[in-house]
Enzyme design. Structure first.
Site, PDB file in Angstrom:
ATOM      1  N   GLY A 111       0.611  -0.928  -0.242  1.00 28.21           N
ATOM      2  CA  GLY A 111       0.153   0.195  -0.214  1.00 28.21           C
ATOM      3  C   GLY A 111       0.825   1.430  -0.034  1.00 28.21           C
TER       4      GLY A 111
ATOM      5  N   HIS B 114       2.872   2.893  20.724  1.00 35.80           N
ATOM      6  CA  HIS B 114       2.516   3.934  19.928  1.00 35.80           C
ATOM      7  C   HIS B 114       1.049   4.488  20.200  1.00 35.80           C
ATOM      8  CE1 HIS B 114       3.136   5.695  15.426  1.00 35.80           C
ATOM      9  NE2 HIS B 114       1.815   4.992  15.490  1.00 35.80           N
TER      10      HIS B 114
ATOM     11  N   ARG C  86      -8.505   1.914  10.045  1.00 29.77           N
ATOM     12  CA  ARG C  86      -9.930   2.563  10.191  1.00 29.77           C
ATOM     13  C   ARG C  86     -10.448   2.574   9.227  1.00 29.77           C
ATOM     14  NH1 ARG C  86     -11.331   4.343  16.380  1.00 29.77           N
ATOM     15  NH2 ARG C  86      -8.972   4.755  16.338  1.00 29.77           N
TER      16      ARG C  86
ATOM     17  N   ILE D 113       2.706   2.731   2.048  1.00 29.17           N
ATOM     18  CA  ILE D 113       4.113   2.697   3.403  1.00 29.17           C
ATOM     19  C   ILE D 113       4.857   1.517   2.303  1.00 29.17           C
ATOM     20  CG2 ILE D 113       5.531   1.938   5.677  1.00 29.17           C
ATOM     21  CD1 ILE D 113       2.821   3.033   7.282  1.00 29.17           C
TER      22      ILE D 113
ATOM     23  N   ARG E 221       8.974  12.801  14.877  1.00 29.53           N
ATOM     24  CA  ARG E 221       7.697  14.266  14.389  1.00 29.53           C
ATOM     25  C   ARG E 221       8.691  15.548  15.583  1.00 29.53           C
ATOM     26  NH1 ARG E 221       3.043  10.312  13.895  1.00 29.53           N
ATOM     27  NH2 ARG E 221       2.972  10.774  11.558  1.00 29.53           N
TER      28      ARG E 221
ATOM     29  N   ASP F 124       1.101  -8.527  -1.994  1.00 31.76           N
ATOM     30  CA  ASP F 124      -0.283  -7.499  -1.587  1.00 31.76           C
ATOM     31  C   ASP F 124      -0.463  -8.647  -1.738  1.00 31.76           C
ATOM     32  OD1 ASP F 124      -0.717  -4.365  -0.898  1.00 31.76           O
ATOM     33  OD2 ASP F 124      -2.254  -6.154  -0.793  1.00 31.76           O
TER      34      ASP F 124
ATOM     35  N   ASN G 232      -6.954  -6.986  11.231  1.00 31.41           N
ATOM     36  CA  ASN G 232      -5.302  -7.008  11.089  1.00 31.41           C
ATOM     37  C   ASN G 232      -4.075  -7.777  12.206  1.00 31.41           C
ATOM     38  OD1 ASN G 232      -5.519  -5.434   9.785  1.00 31.41           O
ATOM     39  ND2 ASN G 232      -4.694  -4.084  11.006  1.00 31.41           N
TER      40      ASN G 232
ATOM     41  N   ILE H 193       4.353  -3.110  10.517  1.00 38.61           N
ATOM     42  CA  ILE H 193       4.511  -1.190  10.638  1.00 38.61           C
ATOM     43  C   ILE H 193       2.937  -1.375  11.703  1.00 38.61           C
ATOM     44  CG2 ILE H 193       4.933   0.964   9.789  1.00 38.61           C
ATOM     45  CD1 ILE H 193       7.398   0.039   8.400  1.00 38.61           C
TER      46      ILE H 193
END
Ligand code: TXD
Length: 319
Positions: free
Chosen positions: A12, A176, A83, A14, A152, A34, A96, A119
């Site tokens: 996808g 996370h 989501r 990422i 970040r 995939d 998931n 991830i």
């Protein structure tokens, strides 16, 4: 020496960016996997056609068959669903978790020697489940979140103080999610802790707290702007830094979701802590001392992760 092989499970947003970065950095040949037929093949062909322009020789291929990941040195997992409106967090967890079961079986069969970086969200619970489902040693399965959350924080600090990102280091612990723990005391500008930066009057305490909150909300801010999907450039580059440290045995000290077996007083749980990543995988868990406020925030974050793990165990009793 044969080229290294990097398998990307999930092609996808990422996954595609990971493939691009891995090829540009000459980390090795890339296999994009995939379940949606055509997407990994199409992205692989497009990326291969960028090779002559960029001058990389890495082979980039797309597949929907696990056998093609055979012998991978590194596997990076982004497979799953994000989501959608009307879905609860538990719905996402359940879907998931099933994806992790399939992916874990594929890795166990075809790439049991690989260093695996998960991830997929909810990150700390999914990496825990992936390690259990795959049966790979815990030091070879880690989760990516801390490098992104720290990046970040670094970006916001550098932007605020108008200094180079190169001179800012940042430290984020814990799960996370909303409970992550950005640590000002261990985050620095050219070695000066942010707590001292406040004392020196370079930044106010209030501004620092706003930046810490913005870091915690970093993912949601981007989801709010994009409206469809979540961040992908910075997450991909963060996972590539981890893969590179493993492949080149750089032994970087990076924050990552790692399996704790007594460290930080936590057992049988994956949570974000600083680790050394080298040829042995997660070679060392770095245990820093926390003051009481930091310990409290860390414990709260661990509690949130443990709640998600318990939910996984209810859905998949064999875990
Ligand atoms: O810091 C972090 N860890 C994160 C995590 C930061 C940002 C985003 N984070 C999570 O990464 C996000 O919540 C998602 O769970 C993953 C992947 O994000 P991405 O933006 O790449 O999602 P996409 O574009 O929906 O890609 C997921 C792909 C998609 O192509 C599906 O067809 C595929 O996963 N998919 C599967 N592949 C293989 N096998 C199975 N079963 C499967 N199911 C879906």
């Amino acid at each position: 020496m044969a080229r290294k092989k990097i398998a990307l499970i999930g092609a996808g947003q990422i996954g595609g960016t990971l493939a691009h970065l891995a090829a540009l950095k000459d980390l090795g040949d890339v296999v994009l996997f995939d379940i949606v037929d055509g997407v990994p093949q199409g992205k692989a062909l497009d990326l291969s056609q960028s090779g002559p322009v960029e001058g990389f020789d890495a082979r980039v291929t797309g597949t929907s068959e696990y056998k093609d990941i055979e012998g991978a040195d590194v596997v990076i997992v982004t497979a799953g669903v994000p989501r959608k409106p009307g879905m609860s967090r538990d719905d996402l967890l359940e879907i998931n978790l099933k994806v992790m079961e399939q992916v874990g079986a594929g890795i166990a069969k075809y790439a049991p020697e690989a260093f695996v970086i998960c991830i997929t969200n909810p990150l700390d619970a999914m990496v825990w489940a992936l390690q259990k489902f795959s049966g790979l040693p815990a030091n070879k399965v880690v989760g990516m979140a801390g490098v992104l959350d720290s990046a970040r924080f670094q970006h916001f600090i550098a932007d605020e103080l108008k200094v180079s990102v190169e001179d800012v280091t940042a430290f984020v612990l814990g799960g996370h999610g909303d409970t992550m723990v950005p640590l000002a005391r261990y985050s620095t500008v050219a070695g000066i802790p942010l707590t001292d930066i406040v004392k020196m009057g370079w930044m106010s305490k209030e501004r620092l707290e706003q930046i810490i909150q913005r870091t915690r909300d970093g993912g949601a801010e981007i989801v709010g702007l994009l409206k469809t999907g979540s961040a992908f450039y910075a997450p991909a580059t963060s996972a590539i830094a981890m893969a590179e440290s493993y492949l080149k045995d750089k032994k970087r000290v990076l924050p990552a979701a790692a399996f704790l077996n007594g460290e930080y007083g936590v057992s049988n749980t994956y949570v974000g802590v600083p680790i050394v990543i080298g040829a042995g995988g997660a070679e060392k868990i770095v245990e820093i001392t926390l003051n009481s406020a930091e310990q409290k925030a860390f414990d709260k974050s661990v509690g949130a992760v443990e709640g998600l793990v318990e939910a996984c165990k209810k859905i998949a009793p064999k875990l």
